[in-house]
Design a protein around this motif. Sequence first.
Motif, PDB file in Angstrom:
ATOM      1  N   UNK A 119       0.834  -1.204   0.000  1.00  0.00           N
ATOM      2  CA  UNK A 119       0.000   0.000   0.000  1.00  0.00           C
ATOM      3  C   UNK A 119       0.865   1.248   0.000  1.00  0.00           C
ATOM      4  N   UNK A 120       1.930   1.228   0.791  1.00  0.00           N
ATOM      5  CA  UNK A 120       2.839   2.372   0.856  1.00  0.00           C
ATOM      6  C   UNK A 120       3.520   2.610  -0.490  1.00  0.00           C
ATOM      7  N   UNK A 121       3.963   1.548  -1.138  1.00  0.00           N
ATOM      8  CA  UNK A 121       4.606   1.666  -2.455  1.00  0.00           C
ATOM      9  C   UNK A 121       3.631   2.193  -3.502  1.00  0.00           C
ATOM     10  N   UNK A 122       2.403   1.674  -3.478  1.00  0.00           N
ATOM     11  CA  UNK A 122       1.387   2.130  -4.429  1.00  0.00           C
ATOM     12  C   UNK A 122       1.118   3.625  -4.220  1.00  0.00           C
ATOM     13  N   UNK A 123       0.964   4.029  -2.969  1.00  0.00           N
ATOM     14  CA  UNK A 123       0.700   5.436  -2.671  1.00  0.00           C
ATOM     15  C   UNK A 123       1.881   6.322  -3.078  1.00  0.00           C
ATOM     16  N   UNK A 124       3.095   5.825  -2.889  1.00  0.00           N
ATOM     17  CA  UNK A 124       4.272   6.599  -3.288  1.00  0.00           C
ATOM     18  C   UNK A 124       4.311   6.782  -4.798  1.00  0.00           C
ATOM     19  N   UNK A 125       4.040   5.685  -5.551  1.00  0.00           N
ATOM     20  CA  UNK A 125       4.039   5.775  -7.017  1.00  0.00           C
ATOM     21  C   UNK A 125       2.939   6.709  -7.502  1.00  0.00           C
ATOM     22  N   UNK A 126       1.735   6.554  -6.953  1.00  0.00           N
ATOM     23  CA  UNK A 126       0.626   7.405  -7.375  1.00  0.00           C
ATOM     24  C   UNK A 126       0.831   8.848  -6.938  1.00  0.00           C
ATOM     25  N   UNK A 127       1.465   9.034  -5.793  1.00  0.00           N
ATOM     26  CA  UNK A 127       1.724  10.379  -5.296  1.00  0.00           C
ATOM     27  C   UNK A 127       2.615  11.185  -6.216  1.00  0.00           C
ATOM     28  N   UNK A 128       3.482  10.500  -6.953  1.00  0.00           N
ATOM     29  CA  UNK A 128       4.361  11.206  -7.895  1.00  0.00           C
ATOM     30  C   UNK A 128       3.583  11.803  -9.057  1.00  0.00           C
ATOM     31  N   UNK A 129       2.375  11.309  -9.293  1.00  0.00           N
ATOM     32  CA  UNK A 129       1.570  11.802 -10.408  1.00  0.00           C
ATOM     33  C   UNK A 129       0.786  13.070 -10.025  1.00  0.00           C
ATOM     34  N   UNK A 130       0.801  13.434  -8.745  1.00  0.00           N
ATOM     35  CA  UNK A 130       0.017  14.578  -8.294  1.00  0.00           C
ATOM     36  C   UNK A 130       0.914  15.644  -7.692  1.00  0.00           C
ATOM     37  N   UNK A 131       0.411  16.838  -7.733  1.00  0.00           N
ATOM     38  CA  UNK A 131       1.129  17.948  -7.125  1.00  0.00           C
ATOM     39  C   UNK A 131       0.219  18.535  -6.055  1.00  0.00           C
ATOM     40  N   UNK A 132       0.751  18.781  -4.878  1.00  0.00           N
ATOM     41  CA  UNK A 132      -0.033  19.344  -3.801  1.00  0.00           C
ATOM     42  C   UNK A 132       0.214  20.852  -3.754  1.00  0.00           C
ATOM     43  N   UNK A 133      -0.877  21.606  -3.682  1.00  0.00           N
ATOM     44  CA  UNK A 133      -0.792  23.053  -3.702  1.00  0.00           C
ATOM     45  C   UNK A 133      -1.622  23.598  -2.542  1.00  0.00           C
ATOM     46  N   UNK A 134      -1.100  24.584  -1.849  1.00  0.00           N
ATOM     47  CA  UNK A 134      -1.822  25.204  -0.751  1.00  0.00           C
ATOM     48  C   UNK A 134      -3.021  25.982  -1.290  1.00  0.00           C
TER      49      UNK A 134
END
Length: 189
Positions: free
Chosen positions: A76-91
């Motif tokens: 789950x952590x690996x999947x979230x890390x891979x998917x997280x790279x596809x998104x950008x977090x903005x305030x």
Amino acid sequence: MKTTYLVNQEQPDGSVCLAVVSSREWRTVVERNKQLPLDQQRYFVIDYITESSEIDRMVIETTAEDYRVWHKEHMASERNRRLGNAYQFVALDALRRGTDGFEYIQEDILSDEQLEEIVCNQMILEDLRLKLAEWRPWANDLLDMYLLGNQRSCSSVIAEKYGVSDRVVRKYKRQLEDFIKNFLEGVPF
């Protein structure tokens, strides 16, 4: 990064406890493990320990149940890390360039009232389409043209599709507009 291997080893007194082994000994254990039936196999988890600026990798032998729990969390952590790279977090209070200068991003986020209004409008439009389909065969096609902003230029398209003259289409337009006005009078706002 330093890697430490901890495997269960039988001690001189007959007890079994984790002991540090070399990478060569660990690979031997893993190779033997491949020949064993599932119920006799040995399981290992990986943990990382950070001290000051160094990262130590620990390969630790564990039970099959602990391994399953660790593996589930790890995947789950690996999947979230891979998917997280596809998104950008903005305030939300970040600025972006808009049509009239700079705007806050949060101004683009829908409020609950706006969302409710959008859903209600969609429901009204669906109900209108059902009523139009019952009323006249050409009504929804003409409504589509209106919604696209083509009410002035759609006469020839509708005329060709339904085999009528432009004059008849103008009559259809008036009928459609009257029908929609009557429909909307009955809609509670």
